[in-house]
Design an enzyme around this catalytic site. Structure first.
Site, PDB file in Angstrom:
ATOM      1  N   LYS A   1     -13.280  -0.952   6.051  1.00  0.00           N
ATOM      2  CA  LYS A   1     -13.809  -1.757   4.938  1.00  0.00           C
ATOM      3  C   LYS A   1     -14.814  -2.784   5.448  1.00  0.00           C
ATOM      4  O   LYS A   1     -15.888  -2.931   4.881  1.00  0.00           O
ATOM      5  CB  LYS A   1     -12.692  -2.499   4.207  1.00  0.00           C
ATOM      6  CG  LYS A   1     -11.377  -1.796   4.146  1.00  0.00           C
ATOM      7  CD  LYS A   1     -11.378  -0.640   3.180  1.00  0.00           C
ATOM      8  CE  LYS A   1     -10.093   0.152   3.400  1.00  0.00           C
ATOM      9  NZ  LYS A   1      -9.646   0.907   2.283  1.00  0.00           N
TER      10      LYS A   1
ATOM     11  N   TRP B   1       0.863  -1.182   0.000  1.00  0.00           N
ATOM     12  CA  TRP B   1       0.000   0.000   0.000  1.00  0.00           C
ATOM     13  C   TRP B   1       0.901   1.234   0.000  1.00  0.00           C
ATOM     14  O   TRP B   1       1.778   1.355   0.870  1.00  0.00           O
ATOM     15  CB  TRP B   1      -0.863  -0.046   1.264  1.00  0.00           C
ATOM     16  CG  TRP B   1      -1.819   1.075   1.430  1.00  0.00           C
ATOM     17  CD1 TRP B   1      -2.674   1.589   0.506  1.00  0.00           C
ATOM     18  CD2 TRP B   1      -2.045   1.808   2.645  1.00  0.00           C
ATOM     19  NE1 TRP B   1      -3.418   2.595   1.066  1.00  0.00           N
ATOM     20  CE2 TRP B   1      -3.044   2.756   2.368  1.00  0.00           C
ATOM     21  CE3 TRP B   1      -1.488   1.764   3.923  1.00  0.00           C
ATOM     22  CZ2 TRP B   1      -3.513   3.646   3.324  1.00  0.00           C
ATOM     23  CZ3 TRP B   1      -1.947   2.638   4.879  1.00  0.00           C
ATOM     24  CH2 TRP B   1      -2.955   3.572   4.586  1.00  0.00           C
TER      25      TRP B   1
ATOM     26  N   ASP C   1      -0.467  -5.576   9.637  1.00  0.00           N
ATOM     27  CA  ASP C   1      -1.515  -4.638   9.231  1.00  0.00           C
ATOM     28  C   ASP C   1      -2.663  -5.462   8.668  1.00  0.00           C
ATOM     29  O   ASP C   1      -2.500  -6.154   7.656  1.00  0.00           O
ATOM     30  CB  ASP C   1      -0.943  -3.693   8.158  1.00  0.00           C
ATOM     31  CG  ASP C   1      -1.959  -2.636   7.719  1.00  0.00           C
ATOM     32  OD1 ASP C   1      -3.052  -2.553   8.325  1.00  0.00           O
ATOM     33  OD2 ASP C   1      -1.654  -1.891   6.769  1.00  0.00           O
TER      34      ASP C   1
ATOM     35  N   ALA D   1      -6.395  -4.892   7.429  1.00  0.00           N
ATOM     36  CA  ALA D   1      -7.368  -3.838   7.127  1.00  0.00           C
ATOM     37  C   ALA D   1      -8.588  -4.375   6.385  1.00  0.00           C
ATOM     38  O   ALA D   1      -9.496  -3.601   6.068  1.00  0.00           O
ATOM     39  CB  ALA D   1      -6.693  -2.747   6.285  1.00  0.00           C
TER      40      ALA D   1
HETATM   41  C1  LMR Z   1      -6.843   1.913  -0.691  1.00  0.00           C
HETATM   42  O1  LMR Z   1      -5.736   1.383  -0.702  1.00  0.00           O
HETATM   43  O2  LMR Z   1      -7.460   2.221  -1.717  1.00  0.00           O
HETATM   44  C2  LMR Z   1      -7.503   2.195   0.626  1.00  0.00           C
HETATM   45  O3  LMR Z   1      -6.755   1.648   1.663  1.00  0.00           O
HETATM   46  C3  LMR Z   1      -7.811   3.614   0.826  1.00  0.00           C
HETATM   47  C4  LMR Z   1      -6.621   4.436   1.152  1.00  0.00           C
HETATM   48  O4  LMR Z   1      -6.650   5.136   2.170  1.00  0.00           O
HETATM   49  O5  LMR Z   1      -5.644   4.410   0.388  1.00  0.00           O
END
Ligand code: LMR
Length: 391
Positions: free
Chosen positions: A242, A127, A207, A209
Site C-alpha cells: 500500500k 482482516w 502486523d 501493512a
Molecule cells: C484488504 O484488506 O483489502 C487488503 O489487505 C487486500 C487483501 O489482500 O485483502
C-alpha cells in the site's frame, strides 16, 4: 480422489473485484478491496517507483536466484523507516523479504508456533485473512473485542487479555490503520499496552501493512516502537503493497527482534526453512524498486511526498463523511477520527446488498468501506445512498 474435495466459497473480499468489474452501470463505486485511489478514481504507479523501475530495467544485469531471504538491501533499507534511528535495537532485529504482507504474517505465525506459541489472541474484527491463516496453520485463535460502540478502541479488552494470558500465548496487533475498523490505539493506549506486555510475557506479533497512510510514517510507527522498546522479543509483519503502491508485485518483509543478538541466526535459519518450503524465495522486482527508492535521497523525498498526498486526500474524504448529515441508523461521524484506508459502517449485510443492487456501491458484507474509493465526484451519491438505506 479429486471428487472428494468440497467446493470452497471464493474469498469474499477478492470476489468483489470481479462483481464490480462485471457491473455495467457507469456510476458504480468500488469501496471493496484495499487499494488506494486518487481523486479521479485511479490507482497509478508511484512516480518514485516508476523512476526506480526505469533504473532497474537499465541496470539489472541478472535474474539469477537470490536466497529465501530475498533482497537484503531492500529489507535493510526499510528498517530505519520502521524501527527509527537505532533501527536494529543494538543488532537484535533482523529481517527477510516475503511475498507481500500476507507472506510475512504467515511466516510470523508459523514460526511462532514452531517456537512454542500455543494460542494467539486476536482483536475482533480483524482482516479476514488473519483468521484464515491461523486456521490453515492450525494455531488456536482466542478473540477479544477490538472496538467499543463509540468508534474508539476497547482498550480494557486488550489490556485484559494480555494480563490474563497463559504461558505460550501470543497476541496479534495491528501497528497502524487498523483493518477493517480504522480504529487505532492512541499513543497513551500503546504506552499502556507496552507496559502490560512487558510484564506478562505474551509474545507480540505486530502486523503493519499501512505505515504512512494514517498520521505519517513516524507517527504510525509509534506503537510498534513502543512495544519493541518494552519487550524482549517480537515478530513484525510488514507490507509495502500500500505505502509504495506495489499491490500485485507482492512486496513484504518479516522482521524478528530477539532477546540476544546470537539468537537471530537460529531464528532466521528456521524462517528460511519455512520460506523455502512455502514459496522458496519471494518475487524480486518490487522489493528491488523499493530498495532503489530508499537508497536515493531524491526518490525517497518524492515517495514521501506522494504518500503525504494520499494521506491528505483520505483525511479530506473522512472529514467530508464525518460532517455529512445522515439521519437514521448509520453514523458516519466516527470515521473522521479514524485512520487509514478503512472504516466500518454500522450496516447489515442486507443493507450492503441493497447498496450494491440499487446504487451500484460495492463494499464488504461486514460494512467495511475503502475510504479511498470515494472522491468529490462520487461522495454525494454515496452519502445520499447511505441516507436512503439508513432511513
Ligand atoms: C484488504 O484488506 O483489502 C487488503 O489487505 C487486500 C487483501 O489482500 O485483502
Amino acid at each position: 480422489m479429486l471428487e472428494n474435495l468440497t467446493p470452497q466459497p471464493p474469498d469474499a473480499l477478492l470476489a468483489l473485484i470481479k462483481l464490480y468489474s462485471d457491473d455495467a452501470r457507469t456510476d458504480k463505486i468500488d469501496l471493496g478491496v484495499g487499494v488506494y485511489r486518487t481523486g479521479q478514481g485511479d490507482t497509478p504507479v508511484f512516480a518514485a517507483i516508476k523512476a526506480a523501475e526505469q533504473r532497474l530495467v537499465e541496470q539489472q544485469d541478472t535474474k539469477a536466484y537470490l536466497g529465501p531471504e530475498g533482497d537484503m538491501g531492500f529489507v535493510n533499507s526499510l528498517m530505519p523507516h520502521i524501527f527509527g534511528a537505532d533501527a536494529t535495537m543494538g543488532g537484535r532485529i533482523s529481517g527477510m523479504q516475503t511475498p507481500g504482507g500476507t507472506g510475512a504474517v504467515r511466516l510470523a505465525v508459523a514460526l511462532a508456533q514452531k517456537a512454542g506459541v500455543e494460542r494467539l489472541h486476536m482483536g475482533r474484527p480483524s482482516w479476514p485473512n488473519h483468521a484464515q491463516i491461523l486456521s490453515d496453520i492450525e494455531l488456536e485463535m482466542v478473540p477479544f473485542e477490538h472496538a467499543s460502540d463509540d468508534g474508539t478502541a476497547n482498550i480494557e479488552a486488550v489490556l485484559g487479555v494480555i494480563k490474563s494470558a497463559q504461558p505460550n500465548d501470543a497476541i496479534l496487533l495491528h501497528g497502524a490503520c487498523h483493518n477493517p475498523t480504522g480504529i487505532d490505539y492512541t499513543p497513551e493506549e500503546w504506552d499502556a499496552i507496552a507496559a502490560v506486555l512487558a510484564e506478562s510475557g505474551v509474545f507480540p506479533i505486530i502486523d503493519i501493512a499501512y505505515q504512512g497512510l494514517g498520521q505519517g510514517m513516524e507517527e504510525d510507527a509509534y506503537g510498534l516502537r513502543r512495544v519493541l522498546g518494552a519487550v524482549p522479543e517480537a515478530f513484525i509483519a510488514y507490507s509495502c503493497d500500500k505505502n509504495f503502491g506495489l499491490y500485485r508485485d507482492r512486496v513484504g518483509a518479516f522482521y524478528a527482534m530477539a532477546r540476544e543478538v546470537n539468537d537471530l541466526e537460529s531464528i532466521f535459519s528456521n524462517a528460511n526453512a519455512l520460506a523455502r518450503a512455502s514459496w522458496s524465495m519471494p518475487p524480486d522486482h518490487g522489493g528491488a524498486a523499493v530498495r532503489i527508492v530508499l537508497r536515493d535521497g531524491e526518490l525517497t523525498k518524492q515517495w514521501l511526498d506522494e504518500l503525504t498526498q494520499m494521506r491528505d486526500r483520505m483525511r479530506q474524504v473522512r472529514n467530508t463523511l464525518a460532517k455529512a448529515d445522515v439521519a437514521g441508523s448509520v453514523e458516519l461521524k466516527p470515521l473522521g477520527r479514524q485512520n487509514g484506508l478503512f472504516g466500518m459502517l454500522p450496516v447489515t449485510p442486507e443493507q450492503v446488498k441493497q447498496l450494491r443492487d440499487d446504487h451500484a456501491i460495492y463494499m464488504a458484507s461486514s460494512g467495511r468501506i475503502n475510504i479511498a474509493g470515494l472522491h468529490m465526484g462520487n461522495i454525494e451519491k454515496f452519502i445520499e445512498a447511505i441516507a436512503e438505506v439508513a432511513a
